[in-house]
Design an enzyme around this catalytic site. Structure first.
Site, PDB file in Angstrom:
ATOM      1  N   ASP A   1       0.847  -1.174   0.000  1.00  0.00           N
ATOM      2  CA  ASP A   1       0.000   0.000   0.000  1.00  0.00           C
ATOM      3  C   ASP A   1       0.892   1.237   0.000  1.00  0.00           C
ATOM      4  O   ASP A   1       2.041   1.177   0.448  1.00  0.00           O
ATOM      5  CB  ASP A   1      -0.890  -0.019   1.246  1.00  0.00           C
ATOM      6  CG  ASP A   1      -1.815   1.182   1.327  1.00  0.00           C
ATOM      7  OD1 ASP A   1      -2.396   1.543   0.299  1.00  0.00           O
ATOM      8  OD2 ASP A   1      -1.927   1.765   2.417  1.00  0.00           O
TER       9      ASP A   1
ATOM     10  N   ASP B   1      -2.071  -0.658   5.949  1.00  0.00           N
ATOM     11  CA  ASP B   1      -2.504  -0.195   7.263  1.00  0.00           C
ATOM     12  C   ASP B   1      -3.993   0.076   7.337  1.00  0.00           C
ATOM     13  O   ASP B   1      -4.509   0.379   8.399  1.00  0.00           O
ATOM     14  CB  ASP B   1      -1.742   1.076   7.667  1.00  0.00           C
ATOM     15  CG  ASP B   1      -1.943   2.214   6.671  1.00  0.00           C
ATOM     16  OD1 ASP B   1      -2.621   2.005   5.637  1.00  0.00           O
ATOM     17  OD2 ASP B   1      -1.407   3.306   6.923  1.00  0.00           O
TER      18      ASP B   1
ATOM     19  N   ASP C   1      -7.093  -2.893   3.170  1.00  0.00           N
ATOM     20  CA  ASP C   1      -5.988  -3.818   2.895  1.00  0.00           C
ATOM     21  C   ASP C   1      -6.213  -5.201   3.504  1.00  0.00           C
ATOM     22  O   ASP C   1      -5.501  -6.141   3.174  1.00  0.00           O
ATOM     23  CB  ASP C   1      -4.670  -3.254   3.458  1.00  0.00           C
ATOM     24  CG  ASP C   1      -4.298  -1.925   2.836  1.00  0.00           C
ATOM     25  OD1 ASP C   1      -4.455  -1.794   1.617  1.00  0.00           O
ATOM     26  OD2 ASP C   1      -3.862  -1.029   3.570  1.00  0.00           O
TER      27      ASP C   1
END
Length: 906
Positions: free
Chosen positions: A339, A643, A647
């Site tokens: 990410d 985070d 995700d």
């Protein structure tokens, strides 16, 4: 709307964003002015349940403990313990059961510690919510909300449920946990297209997101499991958790070893009874001895301890491991899907560029820390000598509702992150926020709104002058300006040239703000839209970005050297993703695939592109999960870092899910196998290095143990084939296997990382633990050990020693050869060029000392004689035993030299 129609309403629908607000209110049979009555609230709560996420029932301690026994080698050991118990060999039984229990306890304790460290509340719902019911405002627990409730929102609130916005005044909501965007989203009440992605649904407020600016009113359309967070939670529960490469390899190895041992035992039993005419009972005991000799009883414990040491080392480097085998999986990673927001970047906005009539300058520093200068080419600008720079920074500071505070954890912004970045830039320019606000107090303002896309503030200084500062979307602010301010004063505005500046900043992935000012009559006490529709003077443009972490840039380079591909998968816009990828120097940062493009591609088409494209933007949780799955289908060992709640599904599916500890959501942490406590992407590289070290050390332990077991088994095999006496009894074999072998192999778990560890490519996922080279080494050492054991046993008998004395010599010879073999196996391919090089491991020296003491006790202690039927070893035979160990070491070192010469290496 009648009651029957309301019963048919489905809070799980996903198209509320495409409907007008009044149509949504009609659907839910509610008036935004009065809200629901208590009777209707009770009825809907019975229908839809409490506004909380479902929690999976945790495994109890007994189930977690029993799960530690799910291993084929453990089953074999338990079977061996059962056989020895039936035969009355209680010492053997107790030792084997003790090893199995030790292995289970270590795994249980480690798993429990990790769960305790990460246990936290699952739901991200706000604790309280302000609702309108029966025409009055109430503060209620967030879990008491039902579909149709009218909820009031203001800056600082955590959105308590999914809502269709009814009213929005300057409302901005930070949705990074769901979309990956680091900038707060400006909200409005107008419907958006039905196919709009989550980040573009401007008329919606989603559960778990944070209101950073303004006020709003929303109508609850989804609670609990029917929210976007709930949908992702359900998606996570449906994801299949994959086993690790190590466990797959160990399962294959265990099956192979078990089959080979049982097959050989059966053949030996048939040979002895049919060919040698030995009694079945006697032959059965010999076969049990062969099985005990061939099976490395200590391997499960060595595996667990090696992994646990890796866990402890990573804990010291801010990485918490939730499942032991994940440590080794880190070492086999070939792709890291990361990410962007908060992982590769800081999730802290900063002003990176300033553009004025005097030119463009770059701002140094990182995050909200007010340290850094202003660069114009090679020159560092002093704001005190450049009034245009000070004026631009002052405008951004005063036309601002955020505050910046230094805490123990660093600099924190209260309010909009972009406004926090403007304050940081002003502090870098030498301005003091409190002094500037005191010298230029605000009199009035026009708050930011998504419809007019700017904010205006009226100020008076202590000399009686009044002026307005305006900041906002550049396309809006530029059309209200007639001039631009430079060092000499006002000059005409070249609209086309400034539009080119805007396009250049946007192409670099920067969010662009325009800042302007206008003098006002000294008596003005209010500012309205008419005052800022024209006559403004442009001060400049501000380019803001969530910059990549410096350590992430280095970590990406380290990954490239180690053969690990880094792919950035983000919910942010394509331009921003491309710019960050370029700064990170990803392998292929020019091509970006967006979520909309992903939707149009079938799996076959995407599979052809997924290996080459490293940047994916504007993606949903389903897209991330799909990408990870396709990469795994192509044989990649995949880590997913992140985070956000968005995700979590991909984190669970990945071979290694890595969550950020500081800014990571609880949903991300619970879906992951590893948590980076310091949110440092570079910690992942250290984890990969440690994972490779763990695998290397485990391989050394296997190559250490198997020749010992092979040598023991060969000794028994030779004795049976030639009708000779066994050189070592089964209980003596068990002593060697469970005491000296395990103690010495434990030392290999502490071996340091080899110098070329991060220069090697990732090993293939299907690579066997025992390669051709290792099989050769195992066979060679096993033959040498069998020769040493059988040789001294037969020699002692020939010299007139008793059977008990000869067997004691054989056991001690085996242990001494183990000790010398330990120093050789520490460097599988590299000769030990010097004594210092050979004994530079403190763990190895401690293990040798412990084994030496235990072996002396085994040989000379009277009570050990009763257990193991041993006899003391005299000095001459002791020298002979040591010389055999030295001979083994010399042969192995010569073999290393020969192999290196053959491979053409110096």
């Amino acid at each position: 709307m009648n009651k029957t129609t309301v019963e048919q309403a489905d809070s799980g629908q996903r198209d509320w964003h495409s409907r007008p607000a009044d149509a949504v209110a009609e659907h839910w049979a509610v008036s935004p002015a009065t809200g629901l009555d208590e009777l209707e609230v009770t009825r809907r709560r019975e229908r839809y349940g409490l506004n909380r996420l479902p929690e999976a029932k945790p495994r109890g301690p007994l189930i977690r403990f029993l799960a530690q026994f799910r291993n084929l080698l453990i089953y074999v050991l338990l079977g061996a313990a059962l056989i020895t118990a039936l035969l009355g060999h209680w010492v053997d039984t107790v030792v084997i059961v003790g090893v199995v229990l030790l292995n289970a306890v270590i795994g249980f304790v480690q798993e429990g510690k990790a769960e305790d460290a990460l246990r936290a509340i699952r739901d991200m719902l706000s604790a309280r919510a302000m609702v309108v019911r029966e025409g009055r405002q109430y503060t209620v627990p967030a879990e008491a909300l039902v579909p149709g409730d009218i909820v009031l929102l203001q800056a600082g609130d955590r959105v308590p449920a999914d809502m269709r916005l009814w009213r929005a005044r300057g409302l901005q909501i930070e949705e990074a946990a769901l979309t990956g965007e680091s900038v707060a989203q400006e909200k409005s009440i107008d419907p958006v297209p039905g196919d709009a992605v989550l980040g573009d649904r401007l008329d919606m407020a989603y559960s778990g997101t944070l209101v950073t600016h303004g006020q709003g009113t929303g109508l609850v359309v989804g609670t609990g499991a029917d929210t976007e967070i709930g949908r992702i939670s359900h998606l996570v529960s449906q994801v299949e958790t994959l086993t690790t490469p190590l466990l797959r390899q160990m399962a294959t190895f265990s099956r192979w070893l078990t089959g080979a041992v049982l097959g050989l035992a059966a053949l030996i039993f048939l040979f002895g009874t049919l060919w040698r005419d030995m009694a079945p009972a006697e032959m059965f005991m010999t076969v049990v001895g062969l099985a005990v000799a061939a099976i490395p009883e200590g391997l499960p414990a060595i595996l667990t301890v090696t992994l646990a040491i890796g866990v402890q080392r990573l804990a010291g480097r801010h990485a918490i491991i939730r499942r032991l085998p994940v440590v080794e999986t880190l070492g086999s990673l070939s792709v890291i899907c990361s990410d962007k927001t908060g992982t590769l970047t800081r999730n802290e906005m900063m002003v990176q560029s300033l553009v004025s009539a005097a030119g463009r300058c770059w701002v140094e520093g990182e995050g909200y820390r007010p340290r850094g200068g202003f660069l114009h080419g090679e020159e560092t600008l002093d704001p005190a000598r450049h009034p245009w720079l000070t004026r631009l920074l002052r405008a951004g500071l005063l036309c601002n509702d955020a505050t910046l505070e230094q805490t123990e954890e660093g600099w924190q912004v209260h309010g909009d992150p972009m406004e926090g970045a403007l304050i940081t830039a002003a502090l870098k320019g030498g301005l003091d926020a409190d002094d500037e606000r005191a010298a230029n107090p605000r009199t009035d303002l026009i708050p930011f709104d998504a419809q007019h896309k700017f904010m205006a503030t009226l100020h008076h200084d202590h000399q009686g002058e009044a002026f307005v500062y305006v900041k906002g979307a550049p396309e809006q602010v530029l059309h209200t300006c007639h001039a631009v301010w430079d060092e000499q004063g006002e000059v005409p505005l070249d609209l086309e040239a400034w539009e080119q500046h805007i396009e250049a900043l946007a192409a670099e992935g920067q969010r662009v703000l325009a800042v302007a000012c206008k003098p006002m009559p000294s008596h003005a006490q209010e500012v309205d839209f008419a005052d800022v529709e024209s006559g403004l003077v442009l001060l400049g443009l501000l380019g803001l970005i969530d910059p990549p972490r410096e350590e992430a840039i280095r970590a990406v380079a380290d990954c490239r050297e180690a053969g690990v591909r880094v792919k950035m998968i983000t919910g942010d816009h394509a331009g921003t993703a491309r710019a960050i990828a370029a700064q990170l120097d990803l392998s292929n940062c020019d091509e970006v695939i967006t979520g909309q493009h992903l939707e149009s591609m079938d799996d076959e088409a995407l599979a052809r592109r997924v290996g080459d494209v490293d940047v994916y933007a504007r993606v949903s949780p389903e897209h991330k999960l799909r990408l990870v799955t396709l990469l795994q289908a192509q044989g990649a060992i995949v880590a997913m870092t992140g985070d956000g709640v968005n995700d979590a599904p991909a984190l669970k599916r990945a071979d290694v899910g890595i969550a950020m500890g500081r800014k990571g959501t609880e949903a991300a942490k619970e879906a992951s196998e590893m948590v980076i406590a310091d949110d440092n992407f570079a910690s992942i590289v250290r984890a990969v290095e440690q994972g490779r070290t763990v695998y290397d050390n485990l391989k050394k332990a296997i190559v250490f143990l198997l020749p010992i077991n092979g040598g023991e088994a060969m000794s028994i095999l030779v004795a049976v084939l030639f009708g000779l006496t066994l050189p070592i009894t089964p209980v003596q074999i068990l002593w060697v296997n469970m005491v000296s072998s395990v103690a010495l192999a434990m030392a290999l778990a502490f071996e340091a990382t080899e110098s070329d560890t991060m220069c090697r490519p990732p090993r293939p996922a299907d690579e066997a633990i025992i390669s051709g080279f290792l099989l050769w080494r195992i066979t060679l050492v096993a033959v040498l050990m069998a020769a040493g054991v059988f040789g001294i046993f037969r020699l002692a008998l020939a010299d007139g020693a008793s059977l008990e004395e000869a067997r004691t010599y054989a056991v001690n010879t085996l242990v001494v050869m183990e000790i010398f073999y330990l120093f050789s196996v520490r460097f599988l391919r590299t000769p030990s060029l010097s004594w210092a090089h050979m004994v530079d491991s403190r763990a190895a020296l401690i293990a040798v000392a412990v084994v030496a003491v235990l072996q002396l006790m085994f040989t000379y202690a009277p009570f050990m004689e009763r257990f193991f039927d041993t006899r003391p070893v005299d000095f001459v035979h002791g020298i002979e035993i040591v010389l055999i160990g030295i001979g083994l070491f010399a042969v192995l070192e010569l073999e290393k030299f020969w192999l290196r010469r053959r491979a053409g290496r110096p």
